[in-house]
Design an enzyme around this catalytic site. Sequence first.
Site, PDB file in Angstrom:
ATOM      1  N   ALA A 158       0.904  -1.222  -0.055  1.00 12.07           N
ATOM      2  CA  ALA A 158      -0.086   0.049  -0.083  1.00 12.07           C
ATOM      3  C   ALA A 158       0.875   1.286  -0.023  1.00 12.07           C
ATOM      4  CB  ALA A 158      -0.949   0.056   1.124  1.00 12.07           C
TER       5      ALA A 158
ATOM      6  N   SER B  30       7.428  -3.842   3.570  1.00 14.25           N
ATOM      7  CA  SER B  30       8.790  -4.641   3.523  1.00 14.25           C
ATOM      8  C   SER B  30       9.782  -4.021   4.493  1.00 14.25           C
ATOM      9  CB  SER B  30       9.039  -4.480   2.024  1.00 14.25           C
ATOM     10  OG  SER B  30       9.388  -3.239   1.642  1.00 14.25           O
TER      11      SER B  30
ATOM     12  N   ASP C 226      12.561   4.353   3.416  1.00 13.19           N
ATOM     13  CA  ASP C 226      11.654   3.126   4.044  1.00 13.19           C
ATOM     14  C   ASP C 226      12.247   2.584   5.460  1.00 13.19           C
ATOM     15  OD1 ASP C 226      10.279   3.905   1.860  1.00 13.19           O
ATOM     16  OD2 ASP C 226      10.418   1.759   1.229  1.00 13.19           O
TER      17      ASP C 226
ATOM     18  N   TYR D 294       8.961   4.227 -12.693  1.00 15.98           N
ATOM     19  CA  TYR D 294       9.822   4.454 -11.646  1.00 15.98           C
ATOM     20  C   TYR D 294      11.185   4.402 -12.292  1.00 15.98           C
ATOM     21  CZ  TYR D 294      12.453   4.572  -7.054  1.00 15.98           C
ATOM     22  OH  TYR D 294      13.275   4.907  -6.018  1.00 15.98           O
TER      23      TYR D 294
END
Length: 435
Positions: free
Chosen positions: A155, A160, A207, A264
């Site tokens: 999402a 991850s 992240d 990307y």
Amino acid sequence: MTAATQGTDPATTTWLDAWTRQEGAERATRAFVAAFGREPDGVWSAPGRVNLIGEHTDYNGGLCLPTALPHRTYVAFARRDDDAVRLASAQRPGDLWTASLGEIGPGTVDGWGAYPAGVAWALADRDGDGDRDRTRDGTPSGFDAAVDSCVPFGAGLSSSAALECAVAVALDDAWGLGLAADRRPELTRACMRAENEVVGAPTGGLDQSASLLCTPGHALLLDFAPDTPDDAFARPRTFEPEALGLTLLVIDTRAEHSLADGQYAERRRTCEDAARRLGVRTLREITPEGLDDALEALADVARRRVRHVVTEVARVEEFVAAADLAGSDQARTSDERATVGARLGALMAASHASLRDDYEVSCAELDTAVEAATAAGAVGARMTGGGFGGSAIALVPRGTEQAVADAVAQAFVDRGHGAPAFLLAPPSGPADRDV
Ligand code: ADP
Ligand code: MG
């Protein structure tokens, strides 16, 4: 009623609540006992993240501003005396993933277990010489781990990284590495190597940095300029929407677009080519004052991509300055607080428009979420994450969360999109041990 006049079904609004730390630890422990028939040594967990502003800037040497979600991935973990690695996940019922520690590496493992196993590989050989590094507790050995998570998958909220970082802090304790105490950027790098080299996903460090370094009540200002030293890379900055009478609402559009990966890579290539043409190492070196000159040297598509990156980095700086003001006594009165909230919202709206029109990474569902949230009273809203699906965020007046969510859900029904889901996202804490 909107639904009746447009002849569509009324929307139902789904909330994805975060578990308490205790609930998460109990769930992971139950999964561990069921999979391995013994008790774990302990439970460790790590959060998903949401990026407030600063999108597609990390690989351009720019700034990002994530916060940690209260939604976490929990890992119940126990050491083994042999070399076996056995992994179970409540999100992958019946799929016990096994390997031997010595065989894990780039290109040798796949499936969901590659994320946790990749972290073990990267942490067992931190100097990269191919031999397992000794630690104060001896040589790294195998382990059993069971996972349960309330971070939604795929999402754009970094399930991850939450998985990798929970395993990283568990291994840090189990192997006596001592990195979680004061050398977390080293854990960040191990998790990035796991995702880049063992899983094979070319993501930046946003992240993993967020999941390991964010603190409650703060956003994390990340500076991806090439020469930034470890101690200046990540700085906590005040971000307390409730002090402004606001709540951060996350809208998971549940839209997935197959084009995402190729798009990307193409955006990255366009930016790198433009930087070469402009004679700079990264687009970070182009200042807002120098932007017009830079744009004149570029063709149409590159011009718009570069304009997004340069203006987005400036928006991160303005957002941080406004959020700092919110915590100061310059925002004492409700009028002053409303002015700060409006400023944050305007920057989010400008970021979304730039990502939609100049960077061209939005999609119908993300635009619907942003438009409907804004029409329902959000002070600002934008897509977050890479785009082409995933999630949007909205800053909404406290007490209007349900009404804004209902309005967004209804807009999805009216426009024929699948149902979205909603999360509340007070800035939360980093990867850590639970029990
Ligand atoms: P995101 O990080 O945005 O959620 P990714 O595609 O990067 O999306 O990562 C999702 C993948 O991570 C899943 O397909 C799965 O392989 C792995 N993963 C994440 N959380 C879990 C979990 N709790 N159990 C098993 N695998 C997981
Ligand atoms: Mg991910």
